[in-house]
Scaffold this active site. Structure first.
Site, PDB file in Angstrom:
ATOM      1  N   ARG A 158       0.819  -1.219   0.000  1.00  0.00           N
ATOM      2  CA  ARG A 158       0.000   0.000   0.000  1.00  0.00           C
ATOM      3  C   ARG A 158       0.848   1.263   0.000  1.00  0.00           C
ATOM      4  O   ARG A 158       0.338   2.343  -0.272  1.00  0.00           O
ATOM      5  CB  ARG A 158      -0.997  -0.004   1.157  1.00  0.00           C
ATOM      6  CG  ARG A 158      -0.391   0.132   2.517  1.00  0.00           C
ATOM      7  CD  ARG A 158      -1.420  -0.027   3.616  1.00  0.00           C
ATOM      8  NE  ARG A 158      -2.232   1.159   3.850  1.00  0.00           N
ATOM      9  CZ  ARG A 158      -1.833   2.248   4.491  1.00  0.00           C
ATOM     10  NH1 ARG A 158      -0.581   2.331   4.957  1.00  0.00           N
ATOM     11  NH2 ARG A 158      -2.630   3.265   4.678  1.00  0.00           N
ATOM     12  N   ASP A 173      -1.407   8.350   8.731  1.00  0.00           N
ATOM     13  CA  ASP A 173      -1.553   7.027   9.334  1.00  0.00           C
ATOM     14  C   ASP A 173      -0.921   6.988  10.712  1.00  0.00           C
ATOM     15  O   ASP A 173       0.065   7.683  10.972  1.00  0.00           O
ATOM     16  CB  ASP A 173      -0.825   5.965   8.493  1.00  0.00           C
ATOM     17  CG  ASP A 173      -1.554   5.659   7.200  1.00  0.00           C
ATOM     18  OD1 ASP A 173      -2.734   5.987   7.091  1.00  0.00           O
ATOM     19  OD2 ASP A 173      -0.909   5.083   6.311  1.00  0.00           O
TER      20      ASP A 173
END
Ligand code: ADE
Length: 262
Positions: A158, A173
């Site tokens: 990702r 994140d």
């Protein structure tokens, strides 16, 4: 990025056909090669394990099939060298930082083991010529390294350019280097604004970006204090402003140290 995986259960990796990683493969961003370790055995039973020297329970994976398998995978591109990743509960912790390091590599080779692990001479042999990392995904013991490889491939995949849709930044994140280093992301909400009598925090509907950013940071600090207090100790005092320090003190985690930001 090229990824090779040698395993006695290549079928474990069917999830790599699905979703984000499946799409990255279709689009040629990720080139995954699965190999059956038993293809490199020469006896009728395709034996890959044997009893441990020194005694003890369980079985150890034999060096011969691993050596032949790895040699053949390396020969696929003699001009390049993969970084070899050996999943094991005895390894260094797999972190977002390591995921980012792997995402910058052109080629990774994963060698998930079953039983008690791979004869250590295999890691010594390739470690003398290539980078070999023994890596753990957490302080628990799985039945084999396959699931650990799935975890690592997803975390790395990702991060590859073009994999995440609408150019979503990974900077927000949890664990992302920078503002989120050593912090957990706080709670998130979507429509409707009221669900089962529960309201979305008003600030998120205010459109005030500065206040929303501050609220999100407060929530990140609160959640980290609650779920992972040990991470707070690793926060860089320089990255904390006055408001952060006041909140941490309220939460029972006073920040000590000099040279703090104001
Ligand atoms: N194999 C078994 N347990 C493991 C773990 N926690 N991390 C990586 N590989 C493993």
């Amino acid at each position: 990025m090229r990824i090779d995986i040698i395993s006695i259960f290549p079928e474990y990796f069917a999830p790599l056909d699905v979703s984000l990683i499946g799409k990255a493969r279709e689009r040629g961003i990720l080139d995954v090669h699965l190999h059956q370790l038993r293809d490199w055995t020469h006896d009728v039973h395709h034996t890959v394990d044997d009893t441990p020297y020194g005694g003890g329970p369980g079985m150890v994976m034999k060096p011969d099939p691993w050596g032949e398998a790895i040699d053949d995978v390396l020969a696929a591109d003699p001009a390049a060298r993969p970084r070899i990743v050996v999943p094991t509960p005895s390894g260094v912790p797999f972190t977002q930082k390591l995921a980012m390091e792997y995402a910058a590599e052109p080629w990774l080779l994963f060698t998930p083991a079953r039983y008690e692990g791979i004869d250590s001479r295999v890691m010594a042999e390739y470690g003398s010529r290539l980078r070999v990392d023994e890596v753990s995904i957490g302080d628990y013991v799985l039945a084999g390294g396959e699931v650990a490889v799935l975890v690592m491939v997803e975390a790395v995949g990702r991060l590859l350019p073009g994999v995440l849709g609408n150019a979503r930044s990974v900077a927000d994140d949890s664990f992302a280097p920078g503002a989120m280093e050593n912090l957990l992301e706080g709670p998130v909400y979507t429509k409707p604004p009221r669900w089962r009598e529960r309201e979305v925090p008003e600030i998120l509907l205010s459109g005030h970006h500065g206040k929303i950013a501050r609220w999100r940071r407060d929530e990140a600090l609160r959640r980290t204090a609650k779920n992972r207090p040990e991470l707070l100790a690793a926060l860089d005092p320089q990255s904390l402003d006055k408001h952060d320090r006041r909140l941490l003190e309220e939460l029972g985690f006073p920040v000590s140290g000099e040279n703090m930001a104001h």
